[in-house]
Design a protein around this motif. Structure first.
Motif, PDB file in Angstrom:
ATOM      1  N   GLY A   2       0.820  -1.207   0.000  1.00  0.00           N
ATOM      2  CA  GLY A   2       0.000   0.000   0.000  1.00  0.00           C
ATOM      3  C   GLY A   2       0.855   1.260   0.000  1.00  0.00           C
ATOM      4  N   GLY A   3       1.924   1.241   0.782  1.00  0.00           N
ATOM      5  CA  GLY A   3       2.841   2.378   0.804  1.00  0.00           C
ATOM      6  C   GLY A   3       3.512   2.588  -0.539  1.00  0.00           C
ATOM      7  N   LEU A   4       3.907   1.498  -1.174  1.00  0.00           N
ATOM      8  CA  LEU A   4       4.531   1.604  -2.499  1.00  0.00           C
ATOM      9  C   LEU A   4       3.556   2.156  -3.541  1.00  0.00           C
ATOM     10  CD1 LEU A   4       6.632  -1.689  -2.605  1.00  0.00           C
ATOM     11  CD2 LEU A   4       7.499   0.670  -2.488  1.00  0.00           C
ATOM     12  N   ILE A   5       2.304   1.731  -3.454  1.00  0.00           N
ATOM     13  CA  ILE A   5       1.276   2.238  -4.370  1.00  0.00           C
ATOM     14  C   ILE A   5       1.107   3.743  -4.175  1.00  0.00           C
ATOM     15  CG2 ILE A   5      -1.216   2.215  -4.909  1.00  0.00           C
ATOM     16  CD1 ILE A   5       0.183  -0.237  -6.004  1.00  0.00           C
ATOM     17  N   ALA A   6       0.981   4.181  -2.924  1.00  0.00           N
ATOM     18  CA  ALA A   6       0.787   5.606  -2.638  1.00  0.00           C
ATOM     19  C   ALA A   6       1.966   6.432  -3.138  1.00  0.00           C
ATOM     20  CB  ALA A   6       0.573   5.815  -1.138  1.00  0.00           C
ATOM     21  N   VAL A   7       3.173   5.982  -2.833  1.00  0.00           N
ATOM     22  CA  VAL A   7       4.367   6.709  -3.259  1.00  0.00           C
ATOM     23  C   VAL A   7       4.501   6.670  -4.782  1.00  0.00           C
ATOM     24  CG1 VAL A   7       6.897   6.722  -3.171  1.00  0.00           C
ATOM     25  CG2 VAL A   7       5.571   6.447  -1.067  1.00  0.00           C
ATOM     26  N   GLY A   8       4.245   5.502  -5.366  1.00  0.00           N
ATOM     27  CA  GLY A   8       4.341   5.369  -6.818  1.00  0.00           C
ATOM     28  C   GLY A   8       3.390   6.300  -7.551  1.00  0.00           C
ATOM     29  N   LEU A   9       2.158   6.409  -7.062  1.00  0.00           N
ATOM     30  CA  LEU A   9       1.197   7.320  -7.688  1.00  0.00           C
ATOM     31  C   LEU A   9       1.646   8.771  -7.545  1.00  0.00           C
ATOM     32  CD1 LEU A   9      -2.192   5.698  -6.636  1.00  0.00           C
ATOM     33  CD2 LEU A   9      -1.216   5.802  -8.939  1.00  0.00           C
ATOM     34  N   GLY A  10       2.161   9.110  -6.376  1.00  0.00           N
ATOM     35  CA  GLY A  10       2.645  10.469  -6.158  1.00  0.00           C
ATOM     36  C   GLY A  10       3.818  10.808  -7.049  1.00  0.00           C
TER      37      GLY A  10
END
Length: 186
Positions: free
Chosen positions: A25-33
């Protein structure tokens, strides 16, 4: 005199099964940002079929997702016994309202990321961009945590609550802003 009291030793919770969902989930959030910042916005992403423009489309789809998120919250409160209601169908309502809410967010997020990118120049837009990334990250963590066994009992209520809070913040910084600034238009 024998001691009849049993000592209360706090039970340790195993958080290891929660690490993978939180990490992804953290990787998804950072990746989208990161994508939202490095991608050159096109200014146009998808045609707003049935709407007067892309902002109206995003405002109404986000409003639909928000209404379904309220259904999610209420059905979760019934499922967790916080609201007493005899409703054998509540689990089905919870699952399908969540699926529909998520699906309504996809064209909005696509348009936001592809056409506009993550923006940090105005406080409302910056908060909206960060909440959008957080929403998809915490939603991913919740979905990955659902089938896992051995998670602490607070895991799903906390992840669900964070997902609801993020979507509420997204609605406040987009749809409510649109309706109060531009007006209620299709």
């Amino acid at each position: 005199m024998a001691d009849t009291q049993v000592s209360q030793v706090p039970r340790r919770q195993n958080l290891a099964p929660l690490l993978m969902p939180l990490a992804v989930g953290g990787l998804i959030a950072v990746g989208l940002g990161v994508y939202g910042r490095v991608h050159l916005p096109t200014g146009y992403a998808i045609g707003p079929a049935g709407f007067s423009g892309p902002l109206a489309m995003k405002a109404w789809l986000t409003t639909g997702a928000f209404v379904l998120a309220v259904v999610q919250l209420l059905s979760a409160l019934v499922m967790w016994g916080r609201i007493r209601l005899e409703a054998p169908w509540i689990g089905t309502l919870h699952r399908w309202s969540g699926r529909a809410a998520f699906l309504l967010t996809v064209p909005v997020a696509f348009h936001c990321l592809y056409a506009l990118g993550a923006q940090f120049d105005a406080p409302r837009v910056m908060i909206h961009s960060l909440l959008g990334c957080f929403f998809y990250g915490v939603f991913t963590a919740k979905m990955l945590a659902l089938p896992r066994r051995g998670l602490p009992g607070w895991t799903l209520p906390v992840l669900g609550g964070l997902t609801f809070t993020a979507l509420t913040g997204l609605w406040l910084t987009s749809s409510l802003w649109f309706f109060t600034t531009i007006g209620i238009t299709l």
